[in-house]
Scaffold this active site. Sequence first.
Site, PDB file in Angstrom:
ATOM      1  N   ASP A  21      56.255 -35.196  -5.675  1.00 15.28           N
ATOM      2  CA  ASP A  21      55.352 -35.128  -6.828  1.00 15.28           C
ATOM      3  C   ASP A  21      55.319 -33.716  -7.418  1.00 15.28           C
ATOM      4  O   ASP A  21      55.511 -32.732  -6.703  1.00 15.28           O
ATOM      5  CB  ASP A  21      53.930 -35.542  -6.377  1.00 15.28           C
ATOM      6  N   GLY A  22      55.089 -33.647  -8.713  1.00 11.57           N
ATOM      7  CA  GLY A  22      54.905 -32.352  -9.363  1.00 11.57           C
ATOM      8  C   GLY A  22      56.011 -31.962 -10.322  1.00 11.57           C
ATOM      9  O   GLY A  22      55.990 -30.850 -10.867  1.00 11.57           O
ATOM     10  N   ASN A  23      56.956 -32.870 -10.562  1.00 13.18           N
ATOM     11  CA  ASN A  23      58.061 -32.542 -11.485  1.00 13.18           C
ATOM     12  C   ASN A  23      57.547 -32.236 -12.893  1.00 13.18           C
ATOM     13  O   ASN A  23      57.996 -31.294 -13.543  1.00 13.18           O
ATOM     14  CB  ASN A  23      59.042 -33.712 -11.594  1.00 13.18           C
ATOM     15  N   GLY A  24      56.606 -33.060 -13.354  1.00 15.43           N
ATOM     16  CA  GLY A  24      56.074 -32.911 -14.707  1.00 15.43           C
ATOM     17  C   GLY A  24      55.352 -31.574 -14.871  1.00 15.43           C
ATOM     18  O   GLY A  24      55.567 -30.845 -15.857  1.00 15.43           O
ATOM     19  N   HIS A  38      62.299 -33.345 -13.604  1.00 14.36           N
ATOM     20  CA  HIS A  38      62.998 -34.353 -12.790  1.00 14.36           C
ATOM     21  C   HIS A  38      64.404 -33.865 -12.438  1.00 14.36           C
ATOM     22  O   HIS A  38      64.849 -34.015 -11.308  1.00 14.36           O
ATOM     23  CB  HIS A  38      63.080 -35.690 -13.542  1.00 14.36           C
ATOM     24  N   GLU A  68      54.666 -48.685 -10.834  1.00 16.12           N
ATOM     25  CA  GLU A  68      53.783 -48.201 -11.898  1.00 16.12           C
ATOM     26  C   GLU A  68      54.485 -47.219 -12.845  1.00 16.12           C
ATOM     27  O   GLU A  68      54.067 -47.053 -13.990  1.00 16.12           O
ATOM     28  CB  GLU A  68      52.538 -47.524 -11.298  1.00 16.12           C
ATOM     29  N   TRP A  70      57.102 -47.612 -14.386  1.00 15.89           N
ATOM     30  CA  TRP A  70      57.653 -48.303 -15.571  1.00 15.89           C
ATOM     31  C   TRP A  70      56.737 -48.120 -16.780  1.00 15.89           C
ATOM     32  O   TRP A  70      57.162 -48.284 -17.917  1.00 15.89           O
ATOM     33  CB  TRP A  70      57.823 -49.807 -15.311  1.00 15.89           C
ATOM     34  N   ARG A  72      55.475 -45.370 -17.841  1.00 14.62           N
ATOM     35  CA  ARG A  72      55.625 -44.043 -18.465  1.00 14.62           C
ATOM     36  C   ARG A  72      56.326 -44.189 -19.818  1.00 14.62           C
ATOM     37  O   ARG A  72      56.941 -45.231 -20.093  1.00 14.62           O
ATOM     38  CB  ARG A  72      56.438 -43.129 -17.545  1.00 14.62           C
ATOM     39  N   LEU A 132      72.014 -39.848   9.291  1.00 11.56           N
ATOM     40  CA  LEU A 132      70.761 -40.136   8.589  1.00 11.56           C
ATOM     41  C   LEU A 132      70.872 -41.364   7.676  1.00 11.56           C
ATOM     42  O   LEU A 132      71.899 -41.553   7.018  1.00 11.56           O
ATOM     43  CB  LEU A 132      70.396 -38.909   7.735  1.00 11.56           C
ATOM     44  N   ILE A 196      47.969 -41.617  -1.769  1.00 15.92           N
ATOM     45  CA  ILE A 196      49.099 -42.338  -1.178  1.00 15.92           C
ATOM     46  C   ILE A 196      49.879 -43.092  -2.267  1.00 15.92           C
ATOM     47  O   ILE A 196      51.059 -43.404  -2.101  1.00 15.92           O
ATOM     48  CB  ILE A 196      48.604 -43.324  -0.075  1.00 15.92           C
ATOM     49  N   GLU A 208      51.287 -39.349  10.482  1.00 14.49           N
ATOM     50  CA  GLU A 208      50.601 -38.077  10.238  1.00 14.49           C
ATOM     51  C   GLU A 208      50.840 -37.717   8.776  1.00 14.49           C
ATOM     52  O   GLU A 208      51.953 -37.860   8.274  1.00 14.49           O
ATOM     53  CB  GLU A 208      51.175 -36.979  11.147  1.00 14.49           C
TER      54      GLU A 208
HETATM   55  C1  FPP Z   1      56.847 -37.431  -9.599  1.00  5.99           C
HETATM   56  O1  FPP Z   1      56.550 -36.292 -10.356  1.00  5.99           O
HETATM   57  C2  FPP Z   1      58.287 -37.683  -9.572  1.00  5.99           C
HETATM   58  C3  FPP Z   1      58.898 -38.828  -9.997  1.00  5.99           C
HETATM   59  C4  FPP Z   1      58.149 -39.963 -10.520  1.00  5.99           C
HETATM   60  C5  FPP Z   1      60.360 -38.985  -9.996  1.00  5.99           C
HETATM   61  C6  FPP Z   1      61.085 -38.412  -8.837  1.00  5.99           C
HETATM   62  C7  FPP Z   1      62.518 -38.207  -9.223  1.00  5.99           C
HETATM   63  C8  FPP Z   1      63.299 -37.195  -8.846  1.00  5.99           C
HETATM   64  C9  FPP Z   1      62.897 -36.161  -7.903  1.00  5.99           C
HETATM   65  C10 FPP Z   1      64.673 -37.020  -9.416  1.00  5.99           C
HETATM   66  C11 FPP Z   1      65.681 -38.054  -9.100  1.00  5.99           C
HETATM   67  C12 FPP Z   1      65.645 -38.579  -7.733  1.00  5.99           C
HETATM   68  C13 FPP Z   1      66.715 -38.996  -7.035  1.00  5.99           C
HETATM   69  C14 FPP Z   1      66.508 -39.652  -5.734  1.00  5.99           C
HETATM   70  C15 FPP Z   1      68.089 -38.826  -7.508  1.00  5.99           C
HETATM   71  P1  FPP Z   1      55.646 -36.457 -11.671  1.00  5.99           P
HETATM   72  O2  FPP Z   1      56.560 -36.733 -12.801  1.00  5.99           O
HETATM   73  O3  FPP Z   1      54.611 -37.496 -11.430  1.00  5.99           O
HETATM   74  O4  FPP Z   1      55.009 -35.033 -11.765  1.00  5.99           O
HETATM   75  P2  FPP Z   1      53.537 -34.662 -12.325  1.00  5.99           P
HETATM   76  O5  FPP Z   1      52.556 -35.311 -11.369  1.00  5.99           O
HETATM   77  O6  FPP Z   1      53.516 -33.179 -12.235  1.00  5.99           O
HETATM   78  O7  FPP Z   1      53.427 -35.173 -13.713  1.00  5.99           O
END
Ligand code: FPP
Length: 249
Positions: A21-24, A38, A68, A70, A72, A132, A196, A208
């Site tokens: 989480d946290g890409n955005g 992303h 969920e 989908w 976005r 793995l 979660i 954990e």
């Molecule tokens: C959540 O961050 C992240 C996602 C919904 C997508 C995860 C995808 C990747 C890491 C890239 C591609 C993955 C693979 C396996 C090739 P968010 O967009 O909800 O961030 P935010 O909470 O800061 O808005």
Amino acid sequence: MSVKDLLIPDRLPRHVAVIMDGNGRWAKQRGTARVFGHKNGVKAVREVTEAAAELGIEFLTLYAFSTENWNRPKNEVDALMSLLVSTIASEAKTLMKNNVQLKTIGCRESLPLKVQEKLTSCMEKTAGNTGLTLVLALSYSSRWEITKGVQKIAEDVKKGLLNVSDIDGQVFSRYLETCNMPDPELLIRTSGEFRISNFLLWQIAYSELYFSSILWPDFRKEHFYEALIDFQKRERRFGKTSDQLILKK
Ligand code: FPP
């Protein structure tokens, strides 16, 4: 001495699950589009996969796209799907080199055909790998999985393949997407959120939980090791008392 040296090799989890989480927010901090976050998240995926493979962890499950998600904006969904296609194509070689097997959980049929094709080809290619198992949760949600499991159980009961009185926790687990996988001992969520989010609800009953403030694109091997070290300090009681655990030793 590096953080990795603090790990106790014979006390590693068999299965680690991660809510990336946290890409955005990472992208927003840089004044760029969410998609840029992303794209940079792929580097973290690579790092954690490599770290888990090197340590001999058996299963790594990454929450890459939820049911969920989908909802976005279309441009973000499209970009995530394209990113999946390009990443699977470009990483297949590395997965082979590292003896990693690729699997997915979730509603694969709901993904664009191109994504399904790339996944199928990569899964077939890596099927014989014995290191793995990297599990991508794609178009996945726990409530979807549990509901589907209940439907399959009902069908088997109707066909006379299963007795109602034989349904217990172990039987139920076999009807989930994660059948044949151990439950995750450790669940990591990045970005400082404490939720979660409909992920592996059945399977994390005794996991954990580890929450990191690092935004996913910044997550590196060292952060993964820190989570594992923290995990190794936990006392896992499974409902028992501390004294009972000491007596068993
Ligand atoms: C959540 O961050 C992240 C996602 C919904 C997508 C995860 C995808 C990747 C890491 C890239 C591609 C993955 C693979 C396996 C090739 P968010 O967009 O909800 O961030 P935010 O909470 O800061 O808005």
